[in-house]
Design an enzyme around this catalytic site. Structure first.
Site, PDB file in Angstrom:
ATOM      1  N   GLY A 248       0.834  -1.205   0.000  1.00 61.17           N
ATOM      2  CA  GLY A 248       0.000   0.000   0.000  1.00 61.17           C
ATOM      3  C   GLY A 248       0.861   1.244   0.000  1.00 61.17           C
ATOM      4  O   GLY A 248       2.001   1.233  -0.458  1.00 61.17           O
ATOM      5  N   SER A 249       0.306   2.305   0.568  1.00 57.69           N
ATOM      6  CA  SER A 249       0.991   3.599   0.505  1.00 57.69           C
ATOM      7  C   SER A 249       2.122   3.678   1.538  1.00 57.69           C
ATOM      8  O   SER A 249       2.154   2.922   2.513  1.00 57.69           O
ATOM      9  CB  SER A 249      -0.011   4.714   0.784  1.00 57.69           C
ATOM     10  OG  SER A 249      -0.468   4.604   2.122  1.00 57.69           O
ATOM     11  N   GLY A 253       2.458   2.267   5.457  1.00 61.42           N
ATOM     12  CA  GLY A 253       3.639   1.554   5.944  1.00 61.42           C
ATOM     13  C   GLY A 253       4.260   2.236   7.157  1.00 61.42           C
ATOM     14  O   GLY A 253       4.760   1.570   8.077  1.00 61.42           O
ATOM     15  N   GLU A 270       5.653  -3.476   1.063  1.00 63.79           N
ATOM     16  CA  GLU A 270       5.740  -3.123  -0.362  1.00 63.79           C
ATOM     17  C   GLU A 270       4.968  -1.829  -0.520  1.00 63.79           C
ATOM     18  O   GLU A 270       3.747  -1.845  -0.689  1.00 63.79           O
ATOM     19  CB  GLU A 270       5.085  -4.204  -1.239  1.00 63.79           C
ATOM     20  CG  GLU A 270       5.703  -5.570  -1.152  1.00 63.79           C
ATOM     21  CD  GLU A 270       7.044  -5.664  -1.860  1.00 63.79           C
ATOM     22  OE1 GLU A 270       7.483  -4.675  -2.483  1.00 63.79           O
ATOM     23  OE2 GLU A 270       7.652  -6.735  -1.772  1.00 63.79           O
ATOM     24  N   CYS A 304       2.420  -0.055  -8.845  1.00 66.53           N
ATOM     25  CA  CYS A 304       3.467   0.559  -8.023  1.00 66.53           C
ATOM     26  C   CYS A 304       4.763   0.640  -8.820  1.00 66.53           C
ATOM     27  O   CYS A 304       5.644   1.431  -8.494  1.00 66.53           O
ATOM     28  CB  CYS A 304       3.634  -0.144  -6.691  1.00 66.53           C
ATOM     29  SG  CYS A 304       3.881  -1.879  -6.835  1.00 66.53           S
TER      30      CYS A 304
HETATM   31  C1  UN1 Z   1       2.168  -3.718  -7.900  1.00 69.06           C
HETATM   32  O1  UN1 Z   1       1.976  -2.771  -8.667  1.00 69.06           O
HETATM   33  O2  UN1 Z   1       1.760  -3.654  -6.709  1.00 69.06           O
HETATM   34  O3  UN1 Z   1       6.134  -5.718 -11.858  1.00 69.06           O
HETATM   35  C2  UN1 Z   1       2.795  -5.000  -8.294  1.00 69.06           C
HETATM   36  C3  UN1 Z   1       4.927  -5.517 -12.036  1.00 69.06           C
HETATM   37  C4  UN1 Z   1       3.966  -6.564 -11.575  1.00 69.06           C
HETATM   38  C5  UN1 Z   1       3.650  -6.409 -10.127  1.00 69.06           C
HETATM   39  C6  UN1 Z   1       3.260  -5.036  -9.708  1.00 69.06           C
HETATM   40  N1  UN1 Z   1       4.546  -7.860 -11.827  1.00 69.06           N
HETATM   41  O4  UN1 Z   1       4.504  -4.511 -12.584  1.00 69.06           O
END
Ligand code: UN1
Length: 512
Positions: A248-249, A253, A270, A304
């Site tokens: 998440g954000s 975290g 993450e 992300c």
């Molecule tokens: C995410 O955006 O939380 O590498 C994960 C990637 C994907 C996973 C992204 N395999 O863009």
């Protein structure tokens, strides 16, 4: 608003029917309430409508789920790892069988185009296969002892209950990364998905429970709790949750990390990314532009790993910006399930407002904005991706906006470009486009990119599951999915065995 494309969106009735059909085919049996009924509102960014309401877990339900998972752990931890792998193998088979059904739900709830939704389910299948192999490879080391007649070794043991908190943008794959690996490691899982994607969560839970039934494993090895902050906080604070894996954000975290640390639990974080790509004069520009467009505009900028900053050598900046902007103009925006669409909707209005605010700020900072308009497609939030030529890396460039905005800056010297790459608080993904091996190696070296992921001649997004996934600095430091990420889901015991008749002490200590 622009009317560049005015595709007809499906009716909410047909979207409801699709969701229901997919859930039924997957084997979920339960009741869905109508919109507005008590519970979580499962809405679709395709039209902005609420499809159903879904039963919401209370804190007491969460407590019970943790209790069940903790109880299941007492037998699961001593189930041989390859037998645990059989459960994950079955889950993988069911995912193959229901790939399209689950992808339909991902498209409905997260707004991903069909190909990306299928790709996300493929990522689940891939990680299941990886974890099955891993179930026979949870290797410890044998270490040379300094004492005669002694053996020194490491044993990896299961940790306990793993709490998994996931985000809307990868509503199923991130659960699978965690669950597949945690289960073969002998842990049990309690999952709190995003409140924005409750239907995909019901589907995943139905599949893991079917898999458990099929192989004779306890269904309680994987539990689902659906709810808001109070449910998440229970997972954060409960001492029975040995590892909390949260996506998440950065803000989330920053709250979760210290709270879990306070009780000496383990965390795997993450968090945000603010990913950059450097384009050097030697780059293959045809390849680079394609990679940039996928990384920056794919998933409507809501990964992300999305490319958010382009650092281009000043000698080629005009050409790169022109080519990216040309490609952007041709990207079909609209119904993510329609053939040919490449950019689906933003998840909700707040996300759109954030994008507008960021673009306003970029303009105020002297940025030149190309694209970024809202499309007149119903009530939902469809936008053209934006390219913003910035005179400098102002604060807005250092801020992650979860929308398709690509800031472009120029550089003259590679050291300067690497410093720009590293100048943000986050450290998830990064790329360099170059055909010069010195530049490529420099980017990958210890004083190159400071990110968890550093690529050459591919974009920042779309990582394979075989590598460890995660990032440094405010991204949180966690690693999930491939390589030796499994070690985060286990505890290491160092064992010294004395098979001699003497008792030599280490470091030559005498005590007699
Ligand atoms: C995410 O955006 O939380 O590498 C994960 C990637 C994907 C996973 C992204 N395999 O863009």
């Amino acid at each position: 608003m622009t009317t560049m494309t005015t595709p007809v969106l499906p009716s909410v009735g047909s979207l409801r029917a699709q969701a229901r059909d997919a859930l039924t085919t997957i084997g979920w049996r339960g009741d869905l309430g109508g919109p507005g009924a008590p519970g979580l509102q499962a809405s679709t960014p395709i039209t902005g409508d609420v499809l159903f309401s879904v039963a919401e877990s209370t804190v007491d339900d969460t407590d019970a789920a943790i209790g069940q998972a903790a109880q299941a752990f007492t037998t699961w931890r001593t189930t041989p790892a390859p037998v645990r792998g059989a459960l994950v193998a079955r889950l993988g088979e069911l995912l193959v069988e229901h790939k399209a059904d689950l992808a339909t739900l991902v498209t409905l709830e997260a707004g991903k185009i069909t190909s990306e939704a299928l790709g996300e389910v493929q990522e689940m299948i891939d990680v299941c296969q990886f974890a099955v192999g891993l179930s026979r490879q949870l290797y410890g080391r044998t270490i040379a002892s300094e004492r005669p007649g002694h053996r020194l070794m490491e044993n990896w043991h299961p940790l306990g209950v793993v709490g998994v908190i996931t985000a809307f943008n990868f509503p199923v794959a991130v659960w699978a990364w965690n669950t597949a690996v945690a289960l073969v490691c002998g842990d049990t899982v309690v999952w709190k998905p995003s409140e924005l994607t409750p239907l995909t969560a019901l589907a995943c839970q139905a599949l893991i429970e079917r898999a458990a039934t099929d192989v004779g494993a306890p269904r309680e090895v994987s539990r689902l709790v659906q709810g808001g902050r109070d449910v998440g906080e229970r997972l954060v604070d409960d001492p029975r949750v040995a590892l909390l894996s949260a996506t998440g954000s950065v803000r989330m975290g920053q709250q979760v990390g210290p709270r879990v640390a306070q009780r000496f639990g383990k965390v795997l974080l993450e968090l945000g990314g603010n990913n950059a790509a450097i384009v050097t004069p030697s780059a293959d520009l045809d390849l680079a532009v394609r990679a940039i467009v996928f990384s920056a505009a794919g998933t409507a900028g809501q990964r992300c790993t999305t490319l958010r900053r382009l650092i281009v050598h000043s000698s080629i900046a005009d050409e790169v910006v022109r080519r990216v902007a040309d490609a952007y103009r041709q990207l079909p925006v609209g119904d993510p399930a329609a053939d040919g669409t490449l950019v689906g909707p933003l998840i909700h209005e707040a996300s759109y407002r954030e994008m507008v605010r960021s673009l306003e700020q970029a303009r105020a900072d002297g940025g030149e904005v190309l694209g970024g308009e809202r499309h007149d497609i119903g009530e939902a939030y469809y936008v053209s991706p934006a390219v913003v030529r910035m005179p400098a890396q102002t604060a807005i460039v250092h801020t992650e906006t979860f929308a398709p905005i690509l800031y472009v800056m120029t550089y003259d010297d590679l050291d300067e470009a690497i410093a720009m790459n590293n100048a943000v608080p986050q450290g998830l993904s990064s790329s360099i486009f170059t055909l010069d091996m010195r530049e490529a190696e420099r980017f990958l070296a210890a004083d190159g990119s400071d990110c968890g992921i550093a690529n050459v001649n591919i974009g920042t997004s779309g990582a394979e599951i075989g590598g460890a996934f995660g990032g440094e600095k405010q991204t949180g430091g966690g690693r999930e999915s491939g390589s030796d990420s499994w070690k985060a889901y286990m505890r290491r015991a160092t064992n010294t065995v004395n098979y001699s008749t003497d008792l030599p002490l280490a470091q030559g200590v005498r005590f007699s």
